[in-house]
Design a protein around this motif. Structure first.
Motif, PDB file in Angstrom:
ATOM      1  N   GLY A  91      52.827  40.554  42.169  1.00 32.37           N
ATOM      2  CA  GLY A  91      51.622  39.842  41.742  1.00 32.37           C
ATOM      3  C   GLY A  91      51.456  39.873  40.238  1.00 32.37           C
ATOM      4  N   TRP A  92      51.801  41.001  39.628  1.00 31.22           N
ATOM      5  CA  TRP A  92      51.704  41.124  38.168  1.00 31.22           C
ATOM      6  C   TRP A  92      52.716  40.217  37.476  1.00 31.22           C
ATOM      7  N   ASP A  93      53.900  40.096  38.057  1.00 27.22           N
ATOM      8  CA  ASP A  93      54.960  39.274  37.465  1.00 27.22           C
ATOM      9  C   ASP A  93      54.793  37.783  37.761  1.00 27.22           C
TER      10      ASP A  93
ATOM     11  N   PRO B  56      53.527  33.918  37.949  1.00 25.85           N
ATOM     12  CA  PRO B  56      52.836  32.995  37.033  1.00 25.85           C
ATOM     13  C   PRO B  56      51.370  32.816  37.395  1.00 25.85           C
ATOM     14  N   TRP B  57      51.027  33.188  38.628  1.00 28.34           N
ATOM     15  CA  TRP B  57      49.635  33.095  39.072  1.00 28.34           C
ATOM     16  C   TRP B  57      48.937  34.451  38.994  1.00 28.34           C
ATOM     17  N   ARG B  58      49.401  35.319  38.071  1.00 28.52           N
ATOM     18  CA  ARG B  58      48.762  36.627  37.927  1.00 28.52           C
ATOM     19  C   ARG B  58      47.252  36.528  37.716  1.00 28.52           C
ATOM     20  N   PRO B  59      46.765  35.668  36.821  1.00 28.67           N
ATOM     21  CA  PRO B  59      45.306  35.630  36.627  1.00 28.67           C
ATOM     22  C   PRO B  59      44.546  35.323  37.912  1.00 28.67           C
ATOM     23  N   GLU B  60      45.060  34.372  38.692  1.00 29.33           N
ATOM     24  CA  GLU B  60      44.377  34.016  39.946  1.00 29.33           C
ATOM     25  C   GLU B  60      44.435  35.172  40.942  1.00 29.33           C
ATOM     26  N   PHE B  61      45.588  35.836  41.002  1.00 30.03           N
ATOM     27  CA  PHE B  61      45.746  36.930  41.967  1.00 30.03           C
ATOM     28  C   PHE B  61      44.864  38.113  41.593  1.00 30.03           C
ATOM     29  N   VAL B  62      44.926  38.556  40.357  1.00 28.41           N
ATOM     30  CA  VAL B  62      44.150  39.725  39.951  1.00 28.41           C
ATOM     31  C   VAL B  62      42.654  39.445  40.046  1.00 28.41           C
ATOM     32  N   SER B  63      42.244  38.250  39.638  1.00 33.29           N
ATOM     33  CA  SER B  63      40.811  37.937  39.663  1.00 33.29           C
ATOM     34  C   SER B  63      40.269  37.768  41.074  1.00 33.29           C
ATOM     35  N   SER B  64      41.158  37.689  42.076  1.00 34.09           N
ATOM     36  CA  SER B  64      40.691  37.604  43.462  1.00 34.09           C
ATOM     37  C   SER B  64      40.262  38.961  44.009  1.00 34.09           C
ATOM     38  N   LEU B  65      40.604  40.041  43.298  1.00 36.61           N
ATOM     39  CA  LEU B  65      40.298  41.380  43.780  1.00 36.61           C
ATOM     40  C   LEU B  65      38.890  41.803  43.373  1.00 36.61           C
ATOM     41  N   ALA B  66      38.321  42.698  44.152  1.00 31.04           N
ATOM     42  CA  ALA B  66      36.991  43.208  43.853  1.00 31.04           C
ATOM     43  C   ALA B  66      37.017  44.010  42.558  1.00 31.04           C
ATOM     44  N   ILE B  67      35.958  43.878  41.760  1.00 24.78           N
ATOM     45  CA  ILE B  67      35.862  44.560  40.475  1.00 24.78           C
ATOM     46  C   ILE B  67      34.931  45.762  40.630  1.00 24.78           C
ATOM     47  N   ALA B  68      35.421  46.919  40.222  1.00 22.29           N
ATOM     48  CA  ALA B  68      34.679  48.164  40.404  1.00 22.29           C
ATOM     49  C   ALA B  68      33.283  48.082  39.792  1.00 22.29           C
TER      50      ALA B  68
END
Length: 469
Positions: free
Chosen positions: A379-381, A383-395
């Motif tokens: 997911g980090w590597d 090209p859709w990293r921003p979309e993937f990471v931003s889909s996760l809950a933020i502490a």
């Protein structure tokens, strides 16, 4: 007891001894056997992890497996992918009248909610159609799924999280019931959203004064599908001093839900329907559809799947992926094969991995901490990293983490997916530490006490340790 477990664990003892002392102590504090904990912590870009425990042992990952499903769907379909709902007429529309049938053909739009459904029928009305003299057929043939008991997993068939996939789902077949005490405390109203015309609400709640911490605030909820019309019954003692309350539940089968919702929204737009709303398969026709409704893009949808851990949305993503790679109709087997294939193509070791239905609502799903770390790395590597990471809950801010790590140094610095089942506690995602380095963290706990506090407490300790590096 923990000492004896460590001594009998063989090679696991050496692995445990290599953990940083704060992590060793955190596991001891929760009285967890070493072989019940899977751990992987690694700085992004480093060749080796900072800490690992049982990295190759399969664990039930609960809802953290959604990371694998959503990344596979995002990688294969792209963030701009949309689902279509086609509306066809079996005869020409003349002067606003259809002397034939209307057919709604679904493709499993996981983001179809009341507002979208209402707007879709409004767009249909703007095509000029006013009166349907035949029937409305709902075509769900894009999904080919076995019959599924929504109560099979945990005996809770009325919970929204247990609802099976459906090619024409609206609101994931759930109703939001609003419990509304009158200002003077003398009465209690109950209203449903959406207000299905064919569903009767029987309100037997008694208003009392008392504490607000009771289970469901003392509400008992039952469904009587044998009644005509179907009805839901609310009973119990409700503390009116606690204010309004919301209860998300299912009440009727998707067939009834869709039938009543179509009548409700079509009528709100001034449309007429003389026939019935039924289920049926679309016949091949030469004419173009009257309307093609586009869903919200996948980049938005995965935020619902991950931030709010929606089982239904994630299962729809898996089925859509299977149909995209193997052709329709979508099946559970196609979805599993597609997830394995896409993950393997991203460099994730899928050997021994069991995805099951893709949502984590399973006793059979299995992943190792190292495999889940591989998903995070992919997911980090991506090209859709921003979309993937931003889909996760933020502490401390949103999703399943909105009440955790709030008002502390960790707030806003963790993007995580949580998982929780009886005897399972899990978390996985990305942590920005106080040195502004990004870390991948995976913690899987499978133990009888995992869901009773031990798992959550260990999560707190591991994540705070990672943040403090």
């Amino acid at each position: 007891m923990a000492c004896c477990i460590l001594l009998s664990a063989g090679p696991v003892v050496a692995s445990f001894a290599l953990l940083p002392e704060p992590l060793q102590q955190a596991i001891r504090d929760q009285n967890l056997p070493v072989d019940a904990v899977g751990l992987w912590v690694q700085r992004v870009g480093d060749p080796a992890p900072l800490a690992r425990l049982n990295p190759g042992k399969p664990f039930n990952p609960a809802s953290t497996i959604k990371l694998a499903t959503t990344l596979a769907a995002l990688s294969e379909l792209g963030p701009s992918h949309t689902w279509t709902t086609e509306i066809h007429a079996t005869a020409p529309v003349r002067d606003g009248v259809l002397k034939g049938d209307l057919v709604l053909r679904g493709s499993g739009d996981p983001g179809m909610v009341s507002e979208e459904h209402w707007r879709m029928l409004g767009a249909l009305r703007r095509t000029g159609l006013r009166r349907i003299e035949g029937n409305v057929f709902l075509d769900t043939s894009h999904f080919h799924l076995p019959l599924e008991d929504p109560g099979a997993f945990d005996g809770q068939p009325l919970r929204a999280y247990n609802q099976p996939p459906h090619a024409l789902h609206v609101n994931a077949n759930a109703l939001r019931f609003h419990v509304l005490p009158d200002p003077d405390g003398r009465g209690i109203r109950i209203e449903s959203d959406p207000p299905l015309p064919g569903l009767e609400i029987v309100n037997r709640l008694r208003g009392v004064h008392g504490g607000c911490g009771g289970w469901l605030r003392g509400i008992r909820y039952e469904v009587d599908n044998g009644a005509a019309p179907p009805r839901v019954v609310f009973s119990g003692d409700y503390p009116v001093n606690c204010g309004d309350y919301e209860l998300l539940r299912t009440a009727v089968a998707p067939e009834s839900y869709n039938r009543e919702l179509f009548r409700l929204h079509w009528g709100q737009w001034g449309g007429e329907l003389l026939g019935e709303v039924r289920y049926g398969v679309l016949r091949s026709m030469d004419r173009e559809p009257l309307l093609v409704h586009q869903s919200r893009p996948l980049g938005d949808i995965i935020r619902v799947a991950n931030k709010w851990s929606s089982n239904v949305v994630t299962r729809h993503l898996a089925l859509t992926l299977g149909a995209a790679r193997r052709g329709p109709p979508a099946t559970v087997e196609k979805s599993r094969e597609a997830i394995y294939e896409v993950l393997a193509g991203l460099g994730v070791d899928v050997g021994g991995m069991i995805v099951d239905n893709g949502s984590g609502l399973s006793r059979h799903a299995r992943m190792t901490p190292e495999q889940l770390a591989g998903v995070l790395q992919a997911g980090w590597d991506s090209p859709w990293r921003p979309e993937f990471v931003s889909s996760l809950a933020i502490a401390g801010l949103d999703g399943t983490l909105r009440r955790r790590f709030s008002n502390g140094p960790e707030t806003g610095r963790m993007h995580l997916k949580t998982g929780h089942l009886n005897q399972v506690s899990a978390v996985a995602g990305y942590v920005r530490n106080r040195s502004n380095e990004d870390l991948m963290v995976v913690l899987l706990v499978n133990h009888p006490t995992a869901h009773q506090g031990a798992g959550a407490n260990l999560q707190e300790a591991v994540l705070r340790w990672a943040h403090g590096l």
